[in-house]
Design a protein around this motif. Sequence first.
Motif, PDB file in Angstrom:
ATOM      1  N   HIS A  72      32.096  -1.771  -2.294  1.00 44.77           N
ATOM      2  CA  HIS A  72      30.886  -2.769  -1.678  1.00 44.77           C
ATOM      3  C   HIS A  72      31.040  -2.242  -0.251  1.00 44.77           C
ATOM      4  O   HIS A  72      30.558  -1.149   0.177  1.00 44.77           O
ATOM      5  N   TYR A  73      31.691  -2.889   0.533  1.00 43.34           N
ATOM      6  CA  TYR A  73      31.543  -2.865   1.945  1.00 43.34           C
ATOM      7  C   TYR A  73      32.193  -1.585   2.363  1.00 43.34           C
ATOM      8  O   TYR A  73      32.017  -1.208   3.891  1.00 43.34           O
ATOM      9  N   GLN A  74      32.898  -0.897   1.653  1.00 45.92           N
ATOM     10  CA  GLN A  74      33.447   0.407   2.066  1.00 45.92           C
ATOM     11  C   GLN A  74      32.622   1.552   2.567  1.00 45.92           C
ATOM     12  O   GLN A  74      32.601   2.204   3.519  1.00 45.92           O
ATOM     13  N   PHE A  75      31.501   1.532   1.773  1.00 44.51           N
ATOM     14  CA  PHE A  75      30.436   2.385   2.313  1.00 44.51           C
ATOM     15  C   PHE A  75      29.116   1.801   2.342  1.00 44.51           C
ATOM     16  O   PHE A  75      28.117   2.272   3.033  1.00 44.51           O
ATOM     17  N   GLN A  76      28.944   0.329   2.078  1.00 40.89           N
ATOM     18  CA  GLN A  76      27.561  -0.293   2.245  1.00 40.89           C
ATOM     19  C   GLN A  76      27.934  -1.833   2.599  1.00 40.89           C
ATOM     20  O   GLN A  76      27.959  -2.524   1.489  1.00 40.89           O
ATOM     21  N   PRO A  77      28.191  -2.215   4.033  1.00 43.07           N
ATOM     22  CA  PRO A  77      28.237  -3.554   4.359  1.00 43.07           C
ATOM     23  C   PRO A  77      27.211  -4.292   3.850  1.00 43.07           C
ATOM     24  O   PRO A  77      26.075  -3.991   3.265  1.00 43.07           O
ATOM     25  N   TRP A  78      27.401  -5.673   3.917  1.00 43.70           N
ATOM     26  CA  TRP A  78      26.454  -6.949   3.811  1.00 43.70           C
ATOM     27  C   TRP A  78      25.009  -6.598   4.603  1.00 43.70           C
ATOM     28  O   TRP A  78      25.529  -6.041   5.667  1.00 43.70           O
ATOM     29  N   ILE A  79      24.162  -7.013   4.291  1.00 46.20           N
ATOM     30  CA  ILE A  79      22.875  -6.950   4.960  1.00 46.20           C
ATOM     31  C   ILE A  79      22.973  -7.982   6.076  1.00 46.20           C
ATOM     32  O   ILE A  79      22.863  -9.098   5.763  1.00 46.20           O
ATOM     33  N   ASN A  80      22.649  -7.478   7.386  1.00 47.56           N
ATOM     34  CA  ASN A  80      22.388  -8.556   8.516  1.00 47.56           C
ATOM     35  C   ASN A  80      20.948  -9.036   8.243  1.00 47.56           C
ATOM     36  O   ASN A  80      19.879  -8.475   8.135  1.00 47.56           O
ATOM     37  N   GLN A  81      20.902 -10.383   7.910  1.00 49.03           N
ATOM     38  CA  GLN A  81      19.706 -11.230   7.644  1.00 49.03           C
ATOM     39  C   GLN A  81      19.525 -12.202   8.396  1.00 49.03           C
ATOM     40  O   GLN A  81      19.131 -13.536   8.062  1.00 49.03           O
ATOM     41  N   PRO A  82      19.498 -12.084   9.883  1.00 54.55           N
ATOM     42  CA  PRO A  82      19.206 -13.298  10.534  1.00 54.55           C
ATOM     43  C   PRO A  82      17.562 -13.751  10.369  1.00 54.55           C
ATOM     44  O   PRO A  82      16.797 -13.223  10.498  1.00 54.55           O
ATOM     45  N   VAL A  83      17.741 -15.185  10.122  1.00 58.82           N
ATOM     46  CA  VAL A  83      16.292 -15.707  10.013  1.00 58.82           C
ATOM     47  C   VAL A  83      15.725 -15.874  11.193  1.00 58.82           C
ATOM     48  O   VAL A  83      16.218 -16.345  12.213  1.00 58.82           O
ATOM     49  N   HIS A  84      14.252 -15.185  11.324  1.00 60.61           N
ATOM     50  CA  HIS A  84      13.606 -15.405  12.704  1.00 60.61           C
ATOM     51  C   HIS A  84      12.058 -15.611  12.504  1.00 60.61           C
ATOM     52  O   HIS A  84      11.765 -15.378  11.350  1.00 60.61           O
ATOM     53  N   GLY A  85      11.588 -16.304  13.302  1.00 65.16           N
ATOM     54  CA  GLY A  85      10.136 -16.556  13.217  1.00 65.16           C
ATOM     55  C   GLY A  85       9.962 -17.668  14.393  1.00 65.16           C
ATOM     56  O   GLY A  85      10.489 -18.690  14.001  1.00 65.16           O
ATOM     57  N   TYR A  86       8.799 -17.537  15.015  1.00 63.95           N
ATOM     58  CA  TYR A  86       8.251 -18.691  15.822  1.00 63.95           C
ATOM     59  C   TYR A  86       7.031 -18.114  16.459  1.00 63.95           C
ATOM     60  O   TYR A  86       6.621 -17.026  16.594  1.00 63.95           O
ATOM     61  N   GLY A  87       6.509 -19.275  17.166  1.00 60.30           N
ATOM     62  CA  GLY A  87       4.955 -18.922  17.679  1.00 60.30           C
ATOM     63  C   GLY A  87       4.010 -18.119  16.923  1.00 60.30           C
ATOM     64  O   GLY A  87       4.000 -18.495  15.716  1.00 60.30           O
ATOM     65  N   LEU A  88       3.275 -17.349  17.728  1.00 58.73           N
ATOM     66  CA  LEU A  88       2.422 -16.540  17.157  1.00 58.73           C
ATOM     67  C   LEU A  88       2.834 -15.250  16.479  1.00 58.73           C
ATOM     68  O   LEU A  88       4.156 -15.046  16.757  1.00 58.73           O
ATOM     69  N   PRO A  89       2.208 -14.479  15.567  1.00 62.91           N
ATOM     70  CA  PRO A  89       2.869 -13.385  14.839  1.00 62.91           C
ATOM     71  C   PRO A  89       3.350 -12.317  15.820  1.00 62.91           C
ATOM     72  O   PRO A  89       4.415 -11.818  15.641  1.00 62.91           O
ATOM     73  N   GLU A  90       2.522 -12.208  17.212  1.00 61.48           N
ATOM     74  CA  GLU A  90       3.096 -11.301  18.147  1.00 61.48           C
ATOM     75  C   GLU A  90       4.446 -11.677  18.760  1.00 61.48           C
ATOM     76  O   GLU A  90       5.374 -11.022  19.220  1.00 61.48           O
ATOM     77  N   ASP A  91       4.704 -13.245  18.972  1.00 65.17           N
ATOM     78  CA  ASP A  91       6.016 -13.757  19.387  1.00 65.17           C
ATOM     79  C   ASP A  91       7.146 -13.262  18.360  1.00 65.17           C
ATOM     80  O   ASP A  91       8.292 -12.949  18.786  1.00 65.17           O
ATOM     81  N   THR A  92       6.865 -13.344  17.270  1.00 65.08           N
ATOM     82  CA  THR A  92       7.834 -13.036  16.048  1.00 65.08           C
ATOM     83  C   THR A  92       7.966 -11.629  15.972  1.00 65.08           C
ATOM     84  O   THR A  92       9.313 -10.936  15.889  1.00 65.08           O
ATOM     85  N   LYS A  93       7.106 -10.831  16.298  1.00 66.12           N
ATOM     86  CA  LYS A  93       7.243  -9.433  16.232  1.00 66.12           C
ATOM     87  C   LYS A  93       8.331  -8.873  17.507  1.00 66.12           C
ATOM     88  O   LYS A  93       9.131  -8.230  17.401  1.00 66.12           O
TER      89      LYS A  93
END
Lengths: 565, 132
Positions: A72-93
């Motif tokens: 598993h992690y030897q060749f493919q670590p876990w996915i970084n999946q920080p939750v994000h989102g705020y404001g207008l779509p441009e802010d989130t971008k």
Amino acid sequence: MFDEKTIEAAKKLQAQWDEAVAKYERDFSAKTNSGIPIKPVYTPLDIQDIDFETEIGMPGNYPFMRSNYPLHYQFQPWINQPVHGYGLPEDTKERMEALTKAGMEGYFGGRAYNLVWDYPGYFGIDPDDPEAEGYIGKDGVSCNTDEDFARMLEGLDLAKNNIILINGDTLPMFSIYIAYAESQGVSRADLRGNTMNWVFTAWYAPNFMWETEDALKLATENIHFCVNNIPRWNHTNIQGHAISETGADAIHQMSFCLATAIAVADSCKAAGLEPDKFMTGIGFQIAQCNDFFEYICMFRAWRKLWASIARERYGCTRPAAMHLRTHTNTSCFELIKQQPLNNIIRSAYHALGAALSGTTAMQIPAYDEPIGIPTEESAVLTLRTQQILLHETGITKVSDPLAGSYYVEWLTHRMVEEGKKILKEIEDAGGFVKAHKDGMLARVLRKGCDQWREEIEAGQRIVVGWNKYATAEDLKVQAFRPDPEVARVAIERTKDYKARRDQAKTDAALNGIVSACEKLKNGEYGHVMPACIEAAKAKATAGEISKALRKVMRWGPEYNVMLKY
Amino acid sequence: MSKNGTQRVLLVKHWIDIHDRGLRLIATRCKDAGFEVVYASYSRPDEVVKMAVQEDVDVIGMSFFTSAYEEHLPKVMQGLKENKMGHVMVVLGGVIPDEDHESLKAQGVREIYGPGSDINGFIELIKAEVKK
């Protein structure tokens, strides 16, 4: 699991140990956070009846307790999946770009954008609806049209990156996303990402308020659509994190999630879907909390139970359909406002536990979340926590490195047994839907949350900086605030969007959703999602699609299991 | 106040707010303290006022996970005043940054609680200020 010589030696040494500790004249036994009694030490004697070949095995072998994959992690670590989102779509971008720049990585060169909507978006309310007041773009992004998706996602390769849509009533926003992607020339079959399918989250946290049977039908409709149109899409996220935050201990988090998944899978099977096809899209959002070892053992037990449910109950034959897909969301309720920097350390331990459990994706809450929504700095810091774990600690070199520990194997085995017991109780109570309606879940969660607090107040559970080592003055952390202009702009955009479209075409498409829902009510799947996508292409907003669904599918607080005080 | 002289506490989150773990805990504690609890779950400001009048409550506890108190608290305060319920003690809980406390108190909020607040302090406050 051990030869006679080892068992004899263990017995002899255990007796010596018993004698050595007898002089303390104290009981050193303890309990896990779930209340499982534990001894101060474990030996081969505790796991001698566990068969290595059938009960433990190798990573990548059924029942996948040790890992879904041989490596598993030897060749493919876990996915970084920080939750994000705020404001207008441009802010989130902007936040998406900041995290990308900070090295956020997904599987095989892609990235997973774990996008969270504001509460109006969760509840299917457009910004220009008075009901949205006070919540627009505050705790997530305000995005309700294909134009908003363009503002947020323009330039991203949607066939390569995972787009994760975190919102409550799921179908409307997903439909608009598909309409947007197709307008960009990306075929729906090539899309990858996740919907939450949280139409049944009211089962634990009384805020998403579809009537239970209708909720299941909507969830099943989404799955039906994905199986037939977007085979790679992860359609369902069973939200262990919500169950944990609402008061469940490790055993109940796991068991209630599995029971939820069974209710969903039963519904899919009844709708004529093949388990080998739909099970691959069900994932679990798992909270890794305090009691380090218990949560690791929970995770291993969870993989094992899910695999056996997939094979025994649903007759799955594909390993992928038996794999426990996991998104770790480390504990939030254990992060506190007092001495907030301590939360960074707490989350790092939770993340370590998740990595030692072999999770497939991870999100860590920011240390300042008890104060407000994360700043860019604190959001990037959660990513750095993952990166340090990945690159500096050396834990990725060996799969399931705690396997074989007498304690870990004993406790994992015990968690499996406890899980089976609760699953049987729920089955005996008439299944998960009935158990929920009877208030069984609410009772357990309420008790768990009250007990946690009582233990802290009584000093039986130490929380550093709160009931021990408290300081008079806490570090002042400036709460992050989105631009107050956000609401005004979002409202204006929605009004303008509605003014520019062919209203007759939109209305006709929205009526199409109502007719499709009537079919869904009668158990006919395969109409509602296509109708929602048609409406999205006819420029209906998320709020309008939600309202159309609610003309037939029952929604509202009266369908909630109310708590009595 | 109820007929038998018990303090009545209305507990509520705004209609589209989220995360009610804290509020449920407060409900249990209020009940344990002998208060009558009207658990309004997720409700709109006009519904909060209506329930407060109908149930003749002494205390309203509102919990917010976001800064939506900026928009919705004034509606509740105004509604209470219009219904001659200005005497009702209003407290807030949830994720409320410290820098907002002063202006909220200036609007008539008696006390503001957050993660890790002393629940017994809240109970004592009600006992001291809402006499049986």
